[in-house]
Design a protein around this motif. Sequence first.
Motif, PDB file in Angstrom:
ATOM      1  N   ALA A  10       3.963   3.123   6.039  1.00  0.00           N
ATOM      2  CA  ALA A  10       2.554   2.015   5.321  1.00  0.00           C
ATOM      3  C   ALA A  10       1.859   1.452   5.516  1.00  0.00           C
ATOM      4  O   ALA A  10       0.211   0.917   4.875  1.00  0.00           O
ATOM      5  CB  ALA A  10       3.638   1.073   3.750  1.00  0.00           C
ATOM      6  N   MET A  11       1.945   0.411   6.878  1.00  0.00           N
ATOM      7  CA  MET A  11       1.520  -0.495   7.752  1.00  0.00           C
ATOM      8  C   MET A  11      -0.061   0.360   8.709  1.00  0.00           C
ATOM      9  O   MET A  11      -1.094   0.048   8.373  1.00  0.00           O
ATOM     10  CB  MET A  11       1.857  -1.265   8.525  1.00  0.00           C
ATOM     11  N   VAL A  12       0.176   1.994   8.739  1.00  0.00           N
ATOM     12  CA  VAL A  12      -0.514   2.202   9.467  1.00  0.00           C
ATOM     13  C   VAL A  12      -1.215   2.423   8.489  1.00  0.00           C
ATOM     14  O   VAL A  12      -2.647   2.877   9.069  1.00  0.00           O
ATOM     15  CB  VAL A  12       0.459   3.274  10.599  1.00  0.00           C
ATOM     16  N   LEU A  31      -5.461  11.647   0.188  1.00  0.00           N
ATOM     17  CA  LEU A  31      -4.287  12.048   1.090  1.00  0.00           C
ATOM     18  C   LEU A  31      -2.774  10.817   1.246  1.00  0.00           C
ATOM     19  O   LEU A  31      -2.074  10.610   0.824  1.00  0.00           O
ATOM     20  CB  LEU A  31      -4.310  12.693   2.219  1.00  0.00           C
ATOM     21  N   PHE A  32      -3.817   9.609   1.965  1.00  0.00           N
ATOM     22  CA  PHE A  32      -3.106   9.028   2.486  1.00  0.00           C
ATOM     23  C   PHE A  32      -2.693   7.694   1.310  1.00  0.00           C
ATOM     24  O   PHE A  32      -1.869   6.902   1.462  1.00  0.00           O
ATOM     25  CB  PHE A  32      -4.343   7.672   3.262  1.00  0.00           C
ATOM     26  N   SER A  33      -3.395   7.488   0.437  1.00  0.00           N
ATOM     27  CA  SER A  33      -3.522   6.626  -0.409  1.00  0.00           C
ATOM     28  C   SER A  33      -2.052   7.833  -1.772  1.00  0.00           C
ATOM     29  O   SER A  33      -0.825   6.570  -2.005  1.00  0.00           O
ATOM     30  CB  SER A  33      -4.129   7.292  -1.698  1.00  0.00           C
ATOM     31  N   PHE A  34      -1.743   8.714  -1.606  1.00  0.00           N
ATOM     32  CA  PHE A  34      -0.560   9.550  -1.981  1.00  0.00           C
ATOM     33  C   PHE A  34       0.308   9.561  -1.470  1.00  0.00           C
ATOM     34  O   PHE A  34       1.596   9.358  -1.889  1.00  0.00           O
ATOM     35  CB  PHE A  34      -1.075  11.132  -1.927  1.00  0.00           C
ATOM     36  N   VAL A  35       0.592   9.948   0.574  1.00  0.00           N
ATOM     37  CA  VAL A  35       1.992   9.760   1.020  1.00  0.00           C
ATOM     38  C   VAL A  35       2.110   7.775   1.481  1.00  0.00           C
ATOM     39  O   VAL A  35       3.324   8.003   0.618  1.00  0.00           O
ATOM     40  CB  VAL A  35       1.357  10.242   2.371  1.00  0.00           C
ATOM     41  N   MET A  36       1.069   7.057   0.599  1.00  0.00           N
ATOM     42  CA  MET A  36       1.228   5.531   0.801  1.00  0.00           C
ATOM     43  C   MET A  36       2.489   5.299  -0.551  1.00  0.00           C
ATOM     44  O   MET A  36       3.340   4.489  -0.124  1.00  0.00           O
ATOM     45  CB  MET A  36       0.445   4.477   0.853  1.00  0.00           C
ATOM     46  N   ILE A  87       2.354  -0.816  -1.558  1.00  0.00           N
ATOM     47  CA  ILE A  87       1.805  -0.709  -2.648  1.00  0.00           C
ATOM     48  C   ILE A  87      -0.023  -2.233  -1.974  1.00  0.00           C
ATOM     49  O   ILE A  87      -0.847  -1.913  -2.528  1.00  0.00           O
ATOM     50  CB  ILE A  87       1.854  -1.381  -4.063  1.00  0.00           C
ATOM     51  N   CYS A  88       0.490  -3.140  -1.595  1.00  0.00           N
ATOM     52  CA  CYS A  88      -0.540  -4.141  -1.134  1.00  0.00           C
ATOM     53  C   CYS A  88      -1.703  -3.454  -0.786  1.00  0.00           C
ATOM     54  O   CYS A  88      -2.571  -3.675  -0.728  1.00  0.00           O
ATOM     55  CB  CYS A  88       0.174  -5.283  -0.924  1.00  0.00           C
ATOM     56  N   GLY A  89      -0.926  -2.892   0.752  1.00  0.00           N
ATOM     57  CA  GLY A  89      -2.035  -1.718   1.418  1.00  0.00           C
ATOM     58  C   GLY A  89      -3.128  -1.217   0.764  1.00  0.00           C
ATOM     59  O   GLY A  89      -4.543  -1.051   1.475  1.00  0.00           O
ATOM     60  N   ALA A 126      -3.497   7.895  -5.660  1.00  0.00           N
ATOM     61  CA  ALA A 126      -2.112   7.468  -5.743  1.00  0.00           C
ATOM     62  C   ALA A 126      -1.694   7.073  -7.142  1.00  0.00           C
ATOM     63  O   ALA A 126       0.112   7.731  -7.256  1.00  0.00           O
ATOM     64  CB  ALA A 126      -1.924   6.130  -5.626  1.00  0.00           C
ATOM     65  N   GLY A 127      -2.222   7.815  -8.496  1.00  0.00           N
ATOM     66  CA  GLY A 127      -1.154   8.160  -9.273  1.00  0.00           C
ATOM     67  C   GLY A 127      -0.449   9.464  -9.493  1.00  0.00           C
ATOM     68  O   GLY A 127       0.063   9.000  -9.960  1.00  0.00           O
ATOM     69  N   MET A 128      -1.447  10.303  -8.746  1.00  0.00           N
ATOM     70  CA  MET A 128      -0.584  11.538  -8.956  1.00  0.00           C
ATOM     71  C   MET A 128       1.234  11.483  -8.163  1.00  0.00           C
ATOM     72  O   MET A 128       1.717  11.975  -8.405  1.00  0.00           O
ATOM     73  CB  MET A 128      -1.144  12.661  -7.793  1.00  0.00           C
TER      74      MET A 128
END
Length: 486
Positions: A196-198, A228-233, A242-244, A276-278
Motif C-alpha cells: 500500500a505504501m509503494v 490498476l493501482f487503485s484497484f490493487v490498493m 485507503i489513506c494513500g 477502487a470502487g470496482m
Amino acid sequence: MAKTIFKTTEKSNFILNMTEEQYSKLASRGLIAAMLAVPLFTIIPEVTDKATYAFSAGGLAVGGVICMILALIALMKKYIGKGAVIPVCAMGALVGWGVISLINGYDLNISLYGYPNRGEGLLALMFYFGFFTTAAAIKREKAIETLINGIVGVGLLNSAVSLIQIFGINDHYQFASFDYEIMAASGLSMSPIFLAMVLTLALSAALIGFVTSENKKRRIIFICAAMLFSFVMMFTYTVIGICGLVFSLIAAVIAVFALKAPKVRLVSVIGSGAGAGMAVILVCMGVIGNITGYRTYDGRIAWWADAYMRAAASGNFNSSVINIDDPVDVYTYMNEKTMNIIGKNPLTGTGPEQLAFPQVYKVDDLTEIEDIVTANDGIFDKTYNEYLYTAATRGIPSLAVLALALIPALIMGYKAFRRRKNAEAFTAFVLTLGGVLMFFISCSSIAYAPVFWAAAGTACAYVETEKEKKSAEKLAKKNTKANKKA
C-alpha cells in the motif's frame, strides 16, 4: 582537453570527465535499477520455498552498492547543491548513530544485516544514504522525469503480481484468520501494508503524470496504471491503503490547478476512484474469498499474517489484551508499548530491527531467534509509526537527525516547485510529503524505502530553469570577454 590521471586513457577516467548531464542520466537509471532490485529478487522466495526473504535483502544490497558508487561520484564531483548539504549530512549522521546503536544492541549480527525476512539493519541505512544522495545530485529535469517513470514501473510490477495473488493463490495473505479468506495482495513488497505504501507513491506519480503530460501515449499508460493501482490498493485491506488512495486523488486535483492543466484531465481522479470502487464491489459480491463485506484487516495482517506467520518476527497476538479487528486499538497498543521501550533506553535504543527483543519474557530451551520470538505471545517487532520505531530501535538522536533530513527535504521540494513550476518538481514534493505523512501511520521496509528515499532526494536536487541557464551563459560570456581584455 579531457582530464586524465597517471597518464591513463580518457576512457578509463570517465568519472573525471563526466558532465552533469551524463551523471544525471546515469543516476536516474541507477536509482530505477535499485528500486526494481528488491521486487525482482523477491520473485524467488515468492515462487519457491527453497529461498527465504533474505534473498530480497540481497536485492537491496545490489541496488544499494550501485547507488553508493553513484553517491561517491556525486560527492567527488561536488554535484550536491548547497541547500542539500544539511539533509545529506543528516542522512550520514543517521548511519553514524546507527553504528553506536549497533554496538549497544542485543545482537550485533541482526543490527548489521537486519532481522531475517526483514533486512533493515545498519547496511540498509547505508544504502538509503546512497539512494538519497544520488537523487539529490541529479541536475537535469529529464532525469527526474525518467525516475518518476521508474516509480510508476515499480508500481506496475507489484500490481501485476498482485492480480495473480487476488485471483489466484496467495500463500501468505490468503487468510486473515482461520475463518476469513480475503486473498489480500502483497505484490513483491512482502506485506500488504508495504505494498500500500509503494502504490501510494506510484499512484501519485501516475496521476500527476497523466494530468501534466503532453505526450498522449504517456497519458494513456498513466491513466491505466492509476486505475490498476487503485484497484490493487483496496485489496491490501489496510488503513494506509485507503489513506494513500485519498492522498493521491487530492494531489491530482491540486496538480490540475497548481500547474494549470486542462480541467478535463480530472477524469483521472474519477477513473482511479472507479478502480477502487470496482474492487470493493467484487468483495461485497463474494467474488473474492469467502467474505461478502469490505473492511480493513490491519491488525490481523500486520501482526498475525506478516510478522508472526511469514517473517517469524513476533509472537502471536493476545486476544485478551487487544481487539485484533480494531486497527485503532492495535496501533494504539503498539505505539504505547513502544514509547515505554523508548523510555528505558532513549539514547541508543534496542539496536536496529530488535524492537521485539526487550519484550521477550521466556526462552526455555530454544536456541534459534525465530523460535524464541514466536514462542512469546503478545510481542511485536514493528510499530506502525516510523518515527517512534526509529527512536525505539536506534535512539532519540536518530529520530532527531531523521527529522533534519526530512524537514529540509520538504522545504526544498516546495521551494523547487515554486521556482521551477513544473510537473517534475511538483511530483518530487508530493511524493516526499506523502512519505513523511505515511511514516506517522506506517513504517519503513526494504521494498518501500528505495522508492521513498529516491523521491526525497530528488526533492532536494537543484535543477536550473531555462531562465537561470541563460543568465549563467551570459555571465560566463562576460567573464570570458573580461579575461581576454585583461
